[in-house]
Design a protein around this motif. Sequence first.
Motif, mmCIF file in Angstrom:
data_model
loop_
_atom_site.group_PDB
_atom_site.id
_atom_site.type_symbol
_atom_site.label_atom_id
_atom_site.label_comp_id
_atom_site.label_asym_id
_atom_site.label_seq_id
_atom_site.Cartn_x
_atom_site.Cartn_y
_atom_site.Cartn_z
ATOM 1 N N TRP A 112 6.893 -0.698 7.743
ATOM 2 C CA TRP A 112 6.726 0.442 8.646
ATOM 3 C C TRP A 112 8.088 1.082 8.930
ATOM 4 O O TRP A 112 8.253 2.306 8.845
ATOM 5 C CB TRP A 112 6.065 -0.013 9.951
ATOM 6 C CG TRP A 112 5.550 1.112 10.801
ATOM 7 C CD1 TRP A 112 6.274 2.148 11.334
ATOM 8 C CD2 TRP A 112 4.190 1.336 11.194
ATOM 9 N NE1 TRP A 112 5.463 2.991 12.049
ATOM 10 C CE2 TRP A 112 4.179 2.518 11.978
ATOM 11 C CE3 TRP A 112 2.993 0.650 10.986
ATOM 12 C CZ2 TRP A 112 3.009 3.024 12.536
ATOM 13 C CZ3 TRP A 112 1.830 1.158 11.545
ATOM 14 C CH2 TRP A 112 1.841 2.332 12.317
ATOM 15 N N LEU A 168 -3.728 14.131 2.853
ATOM 16 C CA LEU A 168 -2.924 14.199 4.061
ATOM 17 C C LEU A 168 -2.283 15.572 4.220
ATOM 18 O O LEU A 168 -2.114 16.056 5.343
ATOM 19 C CB LEU A 168 -1.843 13.117 4.033
ATOM 20 C CG LEU A 168 -0.897 13.077 5.235
ATOM 21 C CD1 LEU A 168 -1.656 12.745 6.514
ATOM 22 C CD2 LEU A 168 0.228 12.074 5.012
ATOM 23 N N LEU A 222 1.857 6.607 5.152
ATOM 24 C CA LEU A 222 0.518 6.560 4.573
ATOM 25 C C LEU A 222 0.542 5.826 3.236
ATOM 26 O O LEU A 222 -0.317 4.975 2.974
ATOM 27 C CB LEU A 222 -0.041 7.967 4.394
ATOM 28 C CG LEU A 222 -1.376 8.058 3.649
ATOM 29 C CD1 LEU A 222 -2.469 7.295 4.369
ATOM 30 C CD2 LEU A 222 -1.781 9.510 3.424
ATOM 31 N N ALA A 276 0.968 2.102 3.872
ATOM 32 C CA ALA A 276 -0.237 1.500 4.448
ATOM 33 C C ALA A 276 -1.364 1.448 3.423
ATOM 34 O O ALA A 276 -2.109 0.464 3.354
ATOM 35 C CB ALA A 276 -0.670 2.279 5.689
ATOM 36 N N GLN A 277 -1.515 2.493 2.622
ATOM 37 C CA GLN A 277 -2.550 2.489 1.589
ATOM 38 C C GLN A 277 -2.322 1.382 0.573
ATOM 39 O O GLN A 277 -3.279 0.742 0.119
ATOM 40 C CB GLN A 277 -2.595 3.846 0.894
ATOM 41 C CG GLN A 277 -3.277 4.944 1.694
ATOM 42 C CD GLN A 277 -3.260 6.276 0.985
ATOM 43 O OE1 GLN A 277 -2.309 6.599 0.263
ATOM 44 N NE2 GLN A 277 -4.298 7.073 1.178
ATOM 45 N N ALA A 304 -4.827 1.746 5.638
ATOM 46 C CA ALA A 304 -4.962 3.131 6.084
ATOM 47 C C ALA A 304 -6.393 3.614 5.936
ATOM 48 O O ALA A 304 -7.084 3.279 4.967
ATOM 49 C CB ALA A 304 -4.025 4.024 5.283
ATOM 50 N N GLU A 305 -6.845 4.409 6.898
ATOM 51 C CA GLU A 305 -8.119 5.117 6.803
ATOM 52 C C GLU A 305 -7.881 6.570 7.167
ATOM 53 O O GLU A 305 -7.486 6.882 8.292
ATOM 54 C CB GLU A 305 -9.172 4.530 7.740
ATOM 55 C CG GLU A 305 -9.873 3.300 7.208
ATOM 56 C CD GLU A 305 -11.178 3.026 7.940
ATOM 57 O OE1 GLU A 305 -12.116 3.837 7.786
ATOM 58 O OE2 GLU A 305 -11.244 2.023 8.666
ATOM 59 N N LEU A 306 -8.107 7.462 6.225
ATOM 60 C CA LEU A 306 -8.033 8.895 6.456
ATOM 61 C C LEU A 306 -9.475 9.393 6.567
ATOM 62 O O LEU A 306 -10.259 9.248 5.632
ATOM 63 C CB LEU A 306 -7.301 9.557 5.291
ATOM 64 C CG LEU A 306 -6.746 10.970 5.484
ATOM 65 C CD1 LEU A 306 -5.771 11.023 6.649
ATOM 66 C CD2 LEU A 306 -6.075 11.440 4.198
ATOM 67 N N LEU A 357 -5.733 10.162 10.802
ATOM 68 C CA LEU A 357 -5.231 9.004 10.079
ATOM 69 C C LEU A 357 -5.218 7.809 11.022
ATOM 70 O O LEU A 357 -4.599 7.871 12.099
ATOM 71 C CB LEU A 357 -3.822 9.270 9.543
ATOM 72 C CG LEU A 357 -3.094 8.062 8.934
ATOM 73 C CD1 LEU A 357 -3.864 7.487 7.744
ATOM 74 C CD2 LEU A 357 -1.672 8.450 8.522
ATOM 75 N N ILE A 406 -4.470 3.567 11.263
ATOM 76 C CA ILE A 406 -3.792 2.444 10.629
ATOM 77 C C ILE A 406 -4.352 1.148 11.198
ATOM 78 O O ILE A 406 -4.411 0.970 12.421
ATOM 79 C CB ILE A 406 -2.268 2.489 10.848
ATOM 80 C CG1 ILE A 406 -1.676 3.816 10.343
ATOM 81 C CG2 ILE A 406 -1.595 1.301 10.148
ATOM 82 C CD1 ILE A 406 -1.737 4.016 8.852
ATOM 83 N N HIS A 407 -4.754 0.239 10.317
ATOM 84 C CA HIS A 407 -5.223 -1.079 10.729
ATOM 85 C C HIS A 407 -4.038 -2.028 10.887
ATOM 86 O O HIS A 407 -3.056 -1.934 10.152
ATOM 87 C CB HIS A 407 -6.164 -1.667 9.669
ATOM 88 C CG HIS A 407 -7.484 -0.980 9.578
ATOM 89 N ND1 HIS A 407 -8.624 -1.495 10.154
ATOM 90 C CD2 HIS A 407 -7.856 0.186 8.977
ATOM 91 C CE1 HIS A 407 -9.638 -0.684 9.913
ATOM 92 N NE2 HIS A 407 -9.198 0.346 9.196
#
Length: 313
Positions: free
Chosen positions: A33, A171, A201, A204-205, A210-212, A228, A230-231
């Motif tokens: 991050w 994005l 992103l 995270a992907q 990531a979930e968009l 967006l 983030i888990h």
Amino acid sequence: MLRLLRFQDLDLARWAACLAASPGAPPYAQAWWLAATAGRWDAVVELGPAGEYYSLLPLPTKWRPWGRVAYQPLFTQQLGLVLTAASQQRTLGAYLLIVKKYCARFYQQLPPGALPALPLGFSVAERLTYHLSLDPSAEALRQGYAADYRRRLRRQAGLAPPLQAAAGTDLEELIALFLTYRGPASVGLHSRHYAPLRRLLAAAQSRGLAELRQVRHPATDELLAGALFIHHAGGLIYLFAAASAAGRTAGAPLLLLDEMIGRHAGQPGRVLDFEGGSLPAIGRFFANFGARPVRYPALTLTSTPWFITWMRP
């Protein structure tokens, strides 16, 4: 033993092990991050006898004419002290004394919690976010919504065809929507400031975190709203979102969040962090989902540069 380590001296494997051994450590302190949002960073680290990291305080820094500045990177809500069970230095003040010698200025937002006595020169302000526990079922969580939100969702479900939230892939389209309808001047950000978000992103992907999500107009395919998420180990972060004027009128942000809450409900110990709420209108929007306000501290140190002191009559 506490030591200030420059970025080139950090052992990122030991960094990851320290965070893994610290329950509740903020996800923003993960090396991937920080690499996305800050690029490079320093840290005050408590070293064990074999060089392992017992605790750490991340320090993203920049050099300015008046000295080194520790700052809060964009898209990074909180950092703060990461402690493990092995740590012997558990008082934030000891780390800040080292920070004070290293940095001319310091600003950092910390996780919620009581603060100990701080060294001279540090001041504290309060910031606000909203949390929604994902422990209950989707049905129970929806019962906690404001009555108007429940009515709007029922009305939306009765449309033919209704709006629907779905996976997003672009994005750039979401950023463009934000810049168009929120305006860069209103938040002090411009197009170039979204490079960290793009890197975040991608990072995270690559980790499946990531979930968009998006809501589009069923007839025109116009993007009405997107977000967006983030888990992380403790739940979900509502990191970035935008909606058009038509999307807000149609209730697309409400639908998008309701769909996300419904899919991730019933997960004990997990929390949806809305990452904001200091502005009253935004705070009310989050509170209407049943979210509770959570206050967290922001620390500031501003030292007077030596040359300004020397120039005083």
